[in-house]
Design a protein around this motif. Sequence first.
Motif, PDB file in Angstrom:
ATOM      1  N   PRO B 138       0.818  -1.233   0.000  1.00  0.00           N
ATOM      2  CA  PRO B 138       0.000   0.000   0.000  1.00  0.00           C
ATOM      3  C   PRO B 138       0.842   1.269   0.000  1.00  0.00           C
ATOM      4  O   PRO B 138       0.899   1.994   0.977  1.00  0.00           O
ATOM      5  N   PHE B 139       1.470   1.544  -1.140  1.00  0.00           N
ATOM      6  CA  PHE B 139       2.266   2.761  -1.261  1.00  0.00           C
ATOM      7  C   PHE B 139       1.383   3.995  -1.111  1.00  0.00           C
ATOM      8  O   PHE B 139       0.187   3.967  -1.432  1.00  0.00           O
ATOM      9  N   ARG B 141      -0.267   7.416  -2.075  1.00  0.00           N
ATOM     10  CA  ARG B 141      -0.797   7.829  -3.378  1.00  0.00           C
ATOM     11  C   ARG B 141      -1.209   9.281  -3.341  1.00  0.00           C
ATOM     12  O   ARG B 141      -1.518   9.828  -2.287  1.00  0.00           O
ATOM     13  N   GLU B 142      -1.227   9.865  -4.517  1.00  0.00           N
ATOM     14  CA  GLU B 142      -1.737  11.228  -4.656  1.00  0.00           C
ATOM     15  C   GLU B 142      -3.261  11.158  -4.772  1.00  0.00           C
ATOM     16  O   GLU B 142      -3.829  10.083  -4.924  1.00  0.00           O
ATOM     17  N   TYR B 143      -3.897  12.332  -4.774  1.00  0.00           N
ATOM     18  CA  TYR B 143      -5.363  12.323  -4.862  1.00  0.00           C
ATOM     19  C   TYR B 143      -5.871  11.784  -6.196  1.00  0.00           C
ATOM     20  O   TYR B 143      -7.007  11.343  -6.304  1.00  0.00           O
ATOM     21  N   GLY B 145      -4.856   9.142  -7.444  1.00  0.00           N
ATOM     22  CA  GLY B 145      -4.760   7.692  -7.387  1.00  0.00           C
ATOM     23  C   GLY B 145      -3.429   7.135  -7.842  1.00  0.00           C
ATOM     24  O   GLY B 145      -3.193   5.933  -7.748  1.00  0.00           O
ATOM     25  N   TYR B 146      -2.563   7.997  -8.342  1.00  0.00           N
ATOM     26  CA  TYR B 146      -1.256   7.510  -8.779  1.00  0.00           C
ATOM     27  C   TYR B 146      -0.244   7.598  -7.643  1.00  0.00           C
ATOM     28  O   TYR B 146      -0.472   8.274  -6.633  1.00  0.00           O
ATOM     29  N   LEU B 147       0.864   6.894  -7.824  1.00  0.00           N
ATOM     30  CA  LEU B 147       1.842   6.760  -6.749  1.00  0.00           C
ATOM     31  C   LEU B 147       2.494   8.097  -6.394  1.00  0.00           C
ATOM     32  O   LEU B 147       2.822   8.889  -7.278  1.00  0.00           O
TER      33      LEU B 147
END
Lengths: 227, 658, 253
Positions: B138-139, B141-143, B145-147
């Motif tokens: 569970p890295f 994430r930005e808003y 949805g990307y890492l």
Amino acid sequence: MRWYRSSIGKKVLMAASGLVLLGFVAMHLLGNLLIYQGPDALNAYAKKLRDLGLLLWAARGGLLVALVVHVWTSIALSLENRRARPQRYAVQRTRETTIAARSMLVSGVMVTAYLVYHLLHFTFRVTNPDISHAMDRFGHPDVYAMVVLSFQQPAISIAYIIGMAAVCLHLSHGIGSACQSLGLNDERTIPAVAFIGRLIAVVLFIGYTAIPLSVLAGLVTIRGTLP
Amino acid sequence: MTPLMKTLDSMVPSGPLPQKWERHRLTLKPVAPADRRTYRVIVVGTGLAGASAAATLAESGFSVECFCYQDSARRAHSIAAQGGINAAKNYPKDGDSVERLFADTIKGGDFRSREANVYRLAEVSNAIIDQCVAQGVPFAREYDGYLANRSFGGAKVSRTFYCRGQTGQQLLLGAYQSLMRQVHAGQAAVHARAEMLDLIVVDGRAQGIIVRDLVSGAVTPHAADAVILATGGYSTLFYLSTNAKGCNVTATYRAYKRGAYFANPCLTQIHPTCIPPHGGGQSKLTLMSESLRNDGRVWVPTQPRDMRPPRDIPQAERDYFLERKYPSYGNLAPRDISSRSAKEVCDAGHGVGPGGLGVYLDLSDAIARLGKPVIRERYGNLFQMYEQITGENAYDSPMRIYPAPHYTMGGLWVDYNLMSTIPGLFVIGEANFSDHGANRLGASALMQGLADGYFIVPFTVADYLAGVSPGHGRADARHSALAGVRRSCVADAPEFAEAAGGVEARVKRLLGVRGKKSADAFHRELGRLMWDACGMSRSAEGLTRALARIPALREEFWDDVNVPGEERDFNQALEHAGRVADFLEFAELVCRDALHREESCGGHFRVEHQTPDGEAKRDDERFCYVAAWEHQGEGKPPLLHKEPLVFEHIPLAQRSYK
Amino acid sequence: MKLTLRLWRQRSARDTGRFEQYQVADISPDMSFLEMLDSLNEQLCAERKEPVAFDHDCREGICGMCSLVINGLAHGSDRGVAACQLHMRRFKDGDMITIEPWRAKAFPIIKDLVVDRSAFDRIIQAGGYVSVDTGDAPEANTVPVPKPAAETAMDAAACIGCGACVAACPNASAMLFVAAKVSHLAKLPQGQEERRRRVRSMVEAMDREGFGNCTNHFECMAACPKSIHVTFIARLNREYLKASTRRSSEDIH
């Protein structure tokens, strides 16, 4: 493995059967409250129920099944839980749990004992035959008189109040717990569900115990309710 | 005849740097799928490198047996890495690339690592992120949805992927879960609470290990066709370190004594942001994630021994020494530089807190700029940890930090295939010396562990196995936890019995001393000695003194150590005593290496070799090589071999973070 | 500080075990709880007695190795930390401290305060993973994951597998541990393929190990060093119910 034999399955069965029984307890209270409308209302309601015939027996059967499932799962789970910790802690403190949660087994046994007494008293009418076989002016069993005459005896009233306290204690954990077991909670609802569960338990307690207290206080008499 | 120093061949393939690994991989021989099950591979250690290698080898069909001293494979110390893992994904579009990650790592390592290995590391870094995401790590994430990425000590781009303050734990759980999947499939077995105490070399090849079951105390040989050591670093040599209490050098040191060369043992990393020691009875030091340096400013009072509370010290009387000395990188200067600067100001009497061992890491500017909630979201767990340990609230007054031993760049020497000088013995992760040179950059240990385990060693081990016949390692079916793995015959080579006998004799000897001092007391003393002589700064004089003291301390140990309990029992004192005994030998090798390296590079700072303004001064003329030490037998000095380092792509240059 | 320790001593799994009392002196409030035990062990060692066996490793609250019930509370009285992060400033001079191991049938005692938690490994083996072989992964940003889902997954994934939930549960139930892993993977797109099979086999494995049942006391959450929330247990119940009562394509193979 069949799902209902698993630990979660048994919990789900316990929760579902518990909610069925809760539904009964709530409906039962609504009926009981007719006592405040006087003898005719209550006795007519009792007759209507009895006239349901097969339907009544089906409902009774359903409740019996729920009860059996509830008791069976509670015994099975309690035994498993006991086995899961063969050696107890010398010192054990708790932080989140409640008295209600810790005493589910005790309150459950009390509720069962109370239920047996209640059935013998009002349904099978064996404990106080002297007051439970009267007929009202329409020739129907006089449930109203039976209730009032019973509750006028403090010992019976106290027994009922204690029984209802056990029910209340049981439900104050049971309702929230059932929602959790059925997976109905999320982060936001968990405190609300626990609160509503306790609220329902308290409302039921007040509703039920009001009747013997009203009788003892003379607010409800054999002739009807005081204005 | 005196043994001759060899020039080591690193087996780096020819061809242009960017294509070396791809081309080399095509030349590696695979094993036919149907035959793979007949090969048994032992993996010692279940951290990021070990668990990922074990899972990947098992997936491809080899029979894998893992060993770890912890009670579960999930507890290896990789779990404690807080900050993150680097990759050259360039998601933030800030100009990152494989080349840049490669260049930063070479430069960060102060030109003491092997170019081809480091390039390969940068190259596979992206595949690691892909793999971990697919496993459900569970890295952040930005808003959209990307890492998400953040920047980390020693880098000017945002290339660090992270899972709150738990990146190491989440990556390890990914690898551990993959390994558990293989255990379920019957392809791998994990022996927990089992410690490797010797390596078995038969016919010049690594063919098994001797293991002590830490619960029953039974000593048993385990045979295999190849052995992978993924046993981590040896920072606990210093007693107080950020490593777990159980971390040790035993596995790699035993392999060294069986003929594997030990490379650059003196290259150790002292991490700048740890909670300062409190004194009596202290058993370890706790790291505060380096990410705090992104928003924190490091300072000390300009007045020596200024006892005023930090809030009462006006700006004019604060020395933001990292910003002053390294205006370009400031508080994000690499670890070795930051640590040494902190030591300098403390040595000059500016240190704060008990014993003057500490500098302030002040987030008050960031709190004022961003507000408490933002800081709490970013670092809440660190503030909480700080308060738990020190009893101080870091929102109200700045944290105190001090450097502590954290990582060891040195390790067993390996070639490009990650194979040691003993054929069949592979070494991966922190246990090898390969990728970090003289200083490791933040967020690159996790990268290296997983690169080795997921994407490199599975290919090179297969290539090795393709050249040997299975069961060559005369295995013993008795100890195989894997059903259906047929071994040709029971371990009947005399080497197995000899090694097992040696281990048992040593255990008996430890228990038999019945002296007065605990092993822990010896460990403390050794740690203090090493910290003084071979810590953040080293001198020929101090190292020579330490080299004289260590053998005496070792003798004292074998005369006076008190190891209670029994041999055939769960005996933690015995486990520890065995590790301390190895440290008492290994410490000498570390000091010898530090003494021989008459230059300063990365974490190795020789006071005799510094620039006029106190910076490390490398000597590329004389020391641009990997020093690999060969054991010559008890009582004999080890023999130095050199692997020359050639820098074709990144020209040798003095590092500058100014 | 001077303290009296009442410690559980047990030679092996077969031994019955008993409490023994020890005095320790010169304990500094800055010491961690485990450092206090170190100092007891040094003392026992000097007296030629056998030191107390206790599990520990990272000593910074993340490896999940330490496992002490301190005065009736798993990991001691501080919320959200493991025993290794508990510091002696929480105690007073002259205190008596009772220290017991995790007690559960599924966690048999190995020695003194050390228990065998391999049951947790077997639960993970039953399905606590995403079946993806190394090298098969698509580019990491192919599938975006909404930030809230990623955050919830991380909340659940924070579990360190120490077993305090089992130790603190009046029924020695492992529901919080299982719930954390099931929820972590169920929340992410990568965990969808095996979602139903995973929850079924993990719950089955949990039952096989002899853990108790959840009766919603929520003691697990209070003891959890990562404060994992009991709503994940509700989620586990939900996941299990859905997976058990509806057939899906996963059941075909």
